[in-house]
Design an enzyme around this catalytic site. Structure first.
Site, PDB file in Angstrom:
ATOM      1  N   TYR A   1     -37.243  14.860 -10.927  1.00  0.00           N
ATOM      2  CA  TYR A   1     -35.849  14.612 -11.318  1.00  0.00           C
ATOM      3  C   TYR A   1     -35.791  13.385 -12.214  1.00  0.00           C
ATOM      4  CZ  TYR A   1     -30.972  13.096 -10.967  1.00  0.00           C
ATOM      5  OH  TYR A   1     -29.694  12.680 -11.264  1.00  0.00           O
TER       6      TYR A   1
ATOM      7  N   GLU B   1     -28.838  14.167 -17.416  1.00  0.00           N
ATOM      8  CA  GLU B   1     -29.507  14.474 -16.151  1.00  0.00           C
ATOM      9  C   GLU B   1     -30.407  15.696 -16.345  1.00  0.00           C
ATOM     10  OE1 GLU B   1     -28.085  14.703 -11.566  1.00  0.00           O
ATOM     11  OE2 GLU B   1     -27.135  16.135 -12.918  1.00  0.00           O
TER      12      GLU B   1
END
Length: 432
Positions: free
Chosen positions: A153, A241
């Site tokens: 991530y 993101e």
């Protein structure tokens, strides 16, 4: 305790107006359909990334089954992923009005892509984040399917507590990052970036290492991190993101899925990006409000809220609920209000058949209360307002505004403060 309606509105307003998403705040957010002032489809975000040197899957966009088949053949990939393009999440488990199940499909046969696209394009796709009837699919993305050997991530976001950009990463990707932050906080890594100096090579390398990239992949990941940061600055983003930020068995670091949020105040210098805004999935009333620089969010109650500022909107929503009422919507005027905007705001509010009362709650800092009062009286007369109206004004030129309202001869109920306004608006509905 905040009301469920207020919590819903608070989440929507965070997406709309309070954009910077700190991890701590996000972990408490209610999971609802995201609403953003600027909406980009997945393929648009990926094109932005690709155009700026960020590694993404090869893909084409199609708006017909024939185009999808041709795109699949042009890809010449071992495996193809076909994705319906809508803004809502949960596409993979969605159902089309054509009967097809799933908005994401994998196949090795280009002809199957054409057959699937025929059952997607022009039909509604219903997911856990769409209205019950679903959202019409106008385009599909035909992309090269890549195997992922490991998922991580990565996010870059503006963090007010750090007064600038922050790089956030975790070696556990492909899952809800809030769950990782709650269960394994030691797996969340942060790098505060000096916005003047920019991201340093050492920071990018350290983050790549913390994400678990080894050998040549470490340098490749660090390079991608720097390119993502440069994109973040170039497009005036408040968040980029990437989840998953992954590696393939062939030794490539790829941004497989991305979400980009933008600073609305930068629209004047990001005209090309804002021109891509996809409003087709908005409620018509939201698009109509946007024409007059108004922000409208529909809720499921019967008391319309007419406010200026997101914080005041949330407080108004909460206090209506605590006094036994339910907000029908938020309508945020913002600053620099003109009488014409007030008129249009009332026109939008009164067009909603659910609305049984209107509460106006204005704090005049930038906003001149007298302008609001003149707009209110004009709207009441010209629209022949038929529902109770409660008005609470405070701030700049409030005494002049109160005189305008009291001398108008209109059935307008004044309130001394927010608590009083909420009680009077809830009582006006109860009398019906």
């Amino acid at each position: 305790m905040a009301s469920p309606v207020a919590a819903q509105a608070r989440k929507l307003l965070r997406d709309l107006a309070l954009r910077p998403p700190l991890l701590a705040a996000r972990s408490q957010a209610v999971q609802l359909t995201p609403r953003r002032w600027l909406n980009l489809q997945e393929y648009q975000s990926k094109k932005l990334m690709s155009d700026n040197g960020v590694k993404v899957q090869r893909f084409f966009v199609a708006d017909s089954a024939k185009e999808a088949l041709e795109a699949a053949k042009r890809l010449n990939a071992k495996e193809i992923v076909l994705k319906a393009q809508i803004l809502a999440g949960g596409r993979g488990k969605g159902v089309f009005s054509s009967g097809l199940k799933g908005g994401v499909h994998l196949t090795k046969d280009p002809h199957v892509v054409g057959q699937l696209a025929k059952q997607m394009i022009g039909y509604n796709l219903a997911t856990k984040q769409t209205p019950k009837e679903g959202v019409k699919v106008n385009k599909v993305m035909v992309a090269e399917a890549l195997d992922i050997s490991r998922e991580t991530y990565l996010a870059i976001l503006m963090d007010r507590s750090c007064n600038g950009p922050v790089l956030v990463g975790s070696p556990q990707g492909g899952v809800d990052i809030e769950e990782v932050a709650a269960s394994n906080p030691e797996l969340i890594f942060k790098e505060e970036i000096d916005i003047i100096e920019g991201i340093k090579d050492s920071q990018a390398q350290r983050m790549a290492e913390n994400l678990g990239f080894l050998g040549p992949l470490k340098n490749q990941a660090a390079d991608q991190i720097k390119k993502l940061y440069n994109l973040f600055l170039k497009i005036d983003a408040t968040q980029v993101e990437v989840n998953p930020f992954g590696e393939t068995p062939e030794g490539q670091v790829v941004c497989f899925d991305a979400k980009i949020n933008f600073d609305d105040n930068a629209e004047f210098r990001q005209k090309d990006i804002f021109a891509m805004d996809d409003k087709s999935e908005n409620e018509p009333i939201e698009n109509e409000a946007a024409k007059y620089d108004l922000k409208y969010i529909g809720l499921d109650g019967n008391i319309a809220c007419f406010v200026n500022g997101a914080g005041l909107a949330m407080a108004t929503c909460d206090i209506i609920f605590l006094n036994g009422g339910k907000p029908a919507n938020f309508l945020d005027l913002g600053g620099g209000v003109k009488e014409a905007q007030v008129y249009q705001a009332f026109k939008l509010l009164t067009a909603d058949p659910k609305v049984e009362a209107i509460l106006v709650n204005i704090f005049g800092g930038i906003v001149n209360c007298a302008i609001i009062a003149n707009g209110i009286t004009k709207a009441c007369r010209e629209l022949e307002l038929k529902v109770p109206l409660v008005v609470r004004l405070e701030g700049t030129n409030v005494h002049e505004a109160q005189n305008i309202l009291s001398n108008s001869g209109l059935p307008i109920t004044s309130a001394v403060d927010l608590e009083d306004a909420a009680k009077k608006s809830v009582a006006s509905v109860a009398k019906k």
